[in-house]
Design a protein around this motif. Structure first.
Motif, PDB file in Angstrom:
ATOM      1  N   PHE A  28     -14.285   5.817  -5.807  1.00  0.00           N
ATOM      2  CA  PHE A  28     -14.731   5.562  -7.187  1.00  0.00           C
ATOM      3  C   PHE A  28     -13.613   5.899  -8.164  1.00  0.00           C
ATOM      4  N   GLU A  29     -13.690   5.265  -9.336  1.00  0.00           N
ATOM      5  CA  GLU A  29     -12.678   5.459 -10.375  1.00  0.00           C
ATOM      6  C   GLU A  29     -12.731   6.886 -10.897  1.00  0.00           C
ATOM      7  N   ASP A  30     -11.547   7.511 -11.051  1.00  0.00           N
ATOM      8  CA  ASP A  30     -11.492   8.837 -11.667  1.00  0.00           C
ATOM      9  C   ASP A  30     -11.892   8.725 -13.131  1.00  0.00           C
ATOM     10  N   ILE A  31     -12.696   9.684 -13.613  1.00  0.00           N
ATOM     11  CA  ILE A  31     -13.195   9.629 -14.994  1.00  0.00           C
ATOM     12  C   ILE A  31     -12.082   9.895 -16.012  1.00  0.00           C
ATOM     13  N   ASN A  32     -10.989  10.494 -15.571  1.00  0.00           N
ATOM     14  CA  ASN A  32      -9.867  10.846 -16.463  1.00  0.00           C
ATOM     15  C   ASN A  32      -8.568  10.367 -15.825  1.00  0.00           C
ATOM     16  N   PRO A  33      -8.362   9.038 -15.805  1.00  0.00           N
ATOM     17  CA  PRO A  33      -7.256   8.485 -15.022  1.00  0.00           C
ATOM     18  C   PRO A  33      -5.887   8.948 -15.504  1.00  0.00           C
ATOM     19  N   GLN A  34      -5.036   9.274 -14.544  1.00  0.00           N
ATOM     20  CA  GLN A  34      -3.675   9.742 -14.823  1.00  0.00           C
ATOM     21  C   GLN A  34      -2.638   8.643 -14.607  1.00  0.00           C
ATOM     22  N   ALA A  35      -3.087   7.455 -14.295  1.00  0.00           N
ATOM     23  CA  ALA A  35      -2.199   6.315 -14.040  1.00  0.00           C
ATOM     24  C   ALA A  35      -3.055   5.054 -14.160  1.00  0.00           C
ATOM     25  N   PRO A  36      -2.429   3.882 -14.261  1.00  0.00           N
ATOM     26  CA  PRO A  36      -3.218   2.643 -14.368  1.00  0.00           C
ATOM     27  C   PRO A  36      -4.231   2.480 -13.231  1.00  0.00           C
TER      28      PRO A  36
END
Ligand code: 5GP
Ligand code: ZN
Length: 114
Positions: A28-36
């Protein structure tokens, strides 16, 4: 609800944008993305960290890495490269104590990490 955020995401009782789901693994997508691209891959089984893995986890560990690599290809970042990270304990910055691989990519990664 359990007392583990990622167990709840795996069970569907807490919402997340899932990109991968089988009997053993959820991505699942990280809620606080550190990269695209920043996706988390977890075993459905609660395992606190990589330090808690045993021989019995061989299959799920292969699936975690294979799912991350497949997502990297689908996201179009496989050719340029990406990073797969798992934090263990306080000094590494582990905040959720349910094993997860971070797949991060879509930009130049730095080394050494912060
Ligand atoms: P850690 O710091 O334990 O290696 O990584 C935990 C990750 O979980 C962080 O990157 C953080 O942004 C992510 N995270 C924390 N809470 C949530 C949440 O409720 N939903 C999602 N999708 N990601 C979360
Ligand atoms: Zn858990």
């Amino acid at each position: 609800m359990s007392d583990c955020l990622f167990c709840d995401i795996a069970a569907g009782s807490i919402a997340a944008t899932k990109v991968y789901e089988t009997d053993a693994v959820v991505g699942f997508e990280d809620i606080n993305p550190q990269a695209p691209v920043h996706v988390l891959f977890i075993p459905r089984e609660h395992v606190a960290s990589a330090a808690e893995l045993s021989d019995a986890h061989g299959d799920v560990l292969v699936e975690l890495f294979a799912a991350a690599a497949a997502h990297a290809r689908e996201a179009g970042i496989a050719d340029r490269g990406y990073r797969i990270v798992t934090n263990v304990g306080d000094d590494a910055g582990q905040t959720v104590h349910h094993l997860h691989l971070h797949l991060v990519g879509g930009r130049q990664m730095m080394w050494p990490p912060g």
